[in-house]
Write a protein that holds these residues in place. Structure first.
Motif, PDB file in Angstrom:
ATOM      1  N   PHE A  48      34.262  61.126  26.392  1.00 29.90           N
ATOM      2  CA  PHE A  48      33.544  60.311  25.399  1.00 29.90           C
ATOM      3  C   PHE A  48      34.003  60.705  23.996  1.00 29.90           C
ATOM      4  O   PHE A  48      34.364  59.854  23.174  1.00 29.90           O
ATOM      5  N   ARG A  51      37.579  59.630  23.182  1.00 31.15           N
ATOM      6  CA  ARG A  51      37.688  58.204  22.870  1.00 31.15           C
ATOM      7  C   ARG A  51      37.112  57.898  21.489  1.00 31.15           C
ATOM      8  O   ARG A  51      37.714  57.140  20.709  1.00 31.15           O
ATOM      9  N   LEU A  55      39.055  56.521  18.028  1.00 32.63           N
ATOM     10  CA  LEU A  55      38.683  55.329  17.255  1.00 32.63           C
ATOM     11  C   LEU A  55      38.386  55.696  15.812  1.00 32.63           C
ATOM     12  O   LEU A  55      37.975  54.848  15.019  1.00 32.63           O
ATOM     13  N   ARG A  74      17.360  54.829  23.521  1.00 35.64           N
ATOM     14  CA  ARG A  74      17.997  54.376  22.271  1.00 35.64           C
ATOM     15  C   ARG A  74      17.844  52.866  22.125  1.00 35.64           C
ATOM     16  O   ARG A  74      17.596  52.150  23.109  1.00 35.64           O
ATOM     17  N   SER A  76      20.180  49.695  21.022  1.00 37.86           N
ATOM     18  CA  SER A  76      21.618  49.421  20.839  1.00 37.86           C
ATOM     19  C   SER A  76      21.906  49.080  19.374  1.00 37.86           C
ATOM     20  O   SER A  76      23.028  49.242  18.893  1.00 37.86           O
TER      21      SER A  76
ATOM     22  N   MET B 100      42.731  50.593  16.139  1.00 36.71           N
ATOM     23  CA  MET B 100      41.340  51.055  16.106  1.00 36.71           C
ATOM     24  C   MET B 100      40.417  49.896  15.765  1.00 36.71           C
ATOM     25  O   MET B 100      39.401  49.674  16.395  1.00 36.71           O
ATOM     26  N   THR B 103      39.976  47.391  18.706  1.00 40.67           N
ATOM     27  CA  THR B 103      39.099  47.891  19.771  1.00 40.67           C
ATOM     28  C   THR B 103      37.650  47.946  19.301  1.00 40.67           C
ATOM     29  O   THR B 103      36.737  47.480  19.981  1.00 40.67           O
ATOM     30  N   LEU B 104      37.472  48.527  18.129  1.00 41.18           N
ATOM     31  CA  LEU B 104      36.117  48.707  17.617  1.00 41.18           C
ATOM     32  C   LEU B 104      35.414  47.376  17.405  1.00 41.18           C
ATOM     33  O   LEU B 104      34.244  47.209  17.763  1.00 41.18           O
ATOM     34  N   ILE B 108      31.932  46.010  19.025  1.00 38.78           N
ATOM     35  CA  ILE B 108      30.810  45.583  18.185  1.00 38.78           C
ATOM     36  C   ILE B 108      30.389  44.157  18.547  1.00 38.78           C
ATOM     37  O   ILE B 108      29.209  43.852  18.688  1.00 38.78           O
ATOM     38  N   CYS B 111      28.197  43.918  21.523  1.00 42.57           N
ATOM     39  CA  CYS B 111      26.901  44.605  21.482  1.00 42.57           C
ATOM     40  C   CYS B 111      25.840  43.745  20.813  1.00 42.57           C
ATOM     41  O   CYS B 111      26.008  43.287  19.690  1.00 42.57           O
ATOM     42  N   PRO B 117      18.262  49.553  25.163  1.00 40.64           N
ATOM     43  CA  PRO B 117      19.262  50.628  25.235  1.00 40.64           C
ATOM     44  C   PRO B 117      20.646  50.170  25.696  1.00 40.64           C
ATOM     45  O   PRO B 117      21.639  50.847  25.419  1.00 40.64           O
ATOM     46  N   ASP B 118      20.706  49.063  26.374  1.00 43.52           N
ATOM     47  CA  ASP B 118      21.985  48.602  26.912  1.00 43.52           C
ATOM     48  C   ASP B 118      22.989  48.375  25.785  1.00 43.52           C
ATOM     49  O   ASP B 118      22.761  47.587  24.879  1.00 43.52           O
ATOM     50  N   CYS B 119      24.143  49.077  25.863  1.00 41.50           N
ATOM     51  CA  CYS B 119      25.072  49.013  24.745  1.00 41.50           C
ATOM     52  C   CYS B 119      26.532  49.099  25.163  1.00 41.50           C
ATOM     53  O   CYS B 119      26.999  50.129  25.629  1.00 41.50           O
ATOM     54  N   ILE B 121      29.084  49.313  23.414  1.00 35.74           N
ATOM     55  CA  ILE B 121      29.867  50.266  22.619  1.00 35.74           C
ATOM     56  C   ILE B 121      29.877  51.619  23.318  1.00 35.74           C
ATOM     57  O   ILE B 121      30.938  52.211  23.555  1.00 35.74           O
ATOM     58  N   LEU B 122      28.693  52.091  23.674  1.00 35.83           N
ATOM     59  CA  LEU B 122      28.614  53.366  24.386  1.00 35.83           C
ATOM     60  C   LEU B 122      29.309  53.272  25.737  1.00 35.83           C
ATOM     61  O   LEU B 122      29.994  54.212  26.157  1.00 35.83           O
ATOM     62  N   LEU B 125      32.946  53.581  25.234  1.00 31.84           N
ATOM     63  CA  LEU B 125      33.384  54.937  24.904  1.00 31.84           C
ATOM     64  C   LEU B 125      33.338  55.868  26.110  1.00 31.84           C
ATOM     65  O   LEU B 125      34.104  56.831  26.184  1.00 31.84           O
ATOM     66  N   SER B 126      32.443  55.579  27.048  1.00 32.37           N
ATOM     67  CA  SER B 126      32.290  56.512  28.169  1.00 32.37           C
ATOM     68  C   SER B 126      33.174  56.154  29.345  1.00 32.37           C
ATOM     69  O   SER B 126      33.643  57.027  30.066  1.00 32.37           O
ATOM     70  N   SER B 127      33.442  54.866  29.524  1.00 32.71           N
ATOM     71  CA  SER B 127      34.355  54.504  30.617  1.00 32.71           C
ATOM     72  C   SER B 127      35.701  54.154  29.997  1.00 32.71           C
ATOM     73  O   SER B 127      35.940  54.428  28.841  1.00 32.71           O
ATOM     74  N   VAL B 128      36.554  53.541  30.759  1.00 26.71           N
ATOM     75  CA  VAL B 128      37.859  53.193  30.233  1.00 26.71           C
ATOM     76  C   VAL B 128      37.702  52.184  29.089  1.00 26.71           C
ATOM     77  O   VAL B 128      36.921  51.250  29.198  1.00 26.71           O
ATOM     78  N   THR B 129      38.450  52.391  28.031  1.00 25.18           N
ATOM     79  CA  THR B 129      38.379  51.496  26.897  1.00 25.18           C
ATOM     80  C   THR B 129      38.737  50.093  27.343  1.00 25.18           C
ATOM     81  O   THR B 129      39.728  49.903  28.035  1.00 25.18           O
TER      82      THR B 129
END
Lengths: 130, 130
Positions: A48, A51, A55, A74, A76, B100, B103-104, B108, B111, B117-119, B121-122, B125-129
């Motif tokens: 995390f 990545r 970015l 949280r 989002s 960057m 991707t960013l 965004i 999202c 909480p569902d996001c 972006i997170l 960042l946590s799985s494959v981009t």
DNA sequence: GGTAGGGCTTCCCGGAGCTGGAAGGTCAAG
DNA sequence: CTTGACCTTCCAGCTCCGGGAAGCCCTACC
């Protein structure tokens, strides 16, 4: 899992991982011999972080992102706001770089690049820019 | 001319000017009271440095540029080569930043940014981009 | 003559995010 | 038992300054 494996799997140098522990981004366990022990969750955090850093998020932004990542309650919107702020930073940097690029390439264009001393690049730097 | 005037005229902070003397980019004279004395030529160098820095040249590149600037027998080709190398650096940085940004902004975009909480972006960042 | 202020000096620390290196403990293989 | 690959901590350094402390200097004003 030792730090070497964590480094290979996360793509981060071991040095960086130790640094991230120093500043409290991760808290791996310790084996009886003093070696750091990384669990699945630590590894997830490391990837995390890798990545997020790639970015361009700062360490402190990563810290916040990691907290949001771990917080099941949280909103989002909080994540999105952080990401949007960062996007603004990126855009500023891009604008700045493009202005540099523009000026520089104009100067380069104007310079013959031969054996003679006459040089519009140096002139441009010493007098008013264009 | 004292450092305060040199700072105002060059646009560089006095601290920076002292630093540039420390690392040998400039060599102002000294008054009997120990104050630095800046002549026209020193001021020229300072504005030269300010402009070169604002185009993103590193301090060491500035040192070289300044040497070329002072060398009446320079070849403009040498200056041009330096500038072109620097342009390559800028372009690399631009490419990086644009990737960057891409991707960013996709993250965004995806999202919702609400109270839930569902996001993406997170998730990104946590799985494959992607 | 004394003092208030602004300017100047040097020196040292910190920051962002690591990276390199030294000195030394640990572990598995041969 | 030794070799070599790990691992540990700690300290220094990188870029390019900026902040701040302690103290000297100079001018203006009372």
């Amino acid at each position: 899992m030792n730090i070497g494996d964590a480094a290979r799997l996360s793509g981060l140098p071991a040095k960086t991982i130790r640094y991230y522990e120093d500043i409290g981004l991760i808290r791996p366990l310790r084996d009886t011999n003093g070696y750091r022990v990384f669990r699945e969750n630590d590894l997830h955090k490391l990837t995390f972080l890798a990545r997020a850093r790639s970015l361009g998020f700062t360490i402190e932004e990563c810290r916040t992102l990691l907290e949001l990542y771990e917080d099941q309650n949280r909103a989002s919107a909080d994540v999105k706001r952080l990401a949007e702020d960062h996007l603004v930073q990126i855009d500023q940097k891009l604008t700045e770089l493009m202005a540099m690029r523009e000026t520089l390439s104009e100067l380069i264009e104007a310079c013959k690049g031969d054996h003679r001393p006459d040089c519009p690049i140096l002139k441009g730097l010493s007098s008013v820019t264009q």
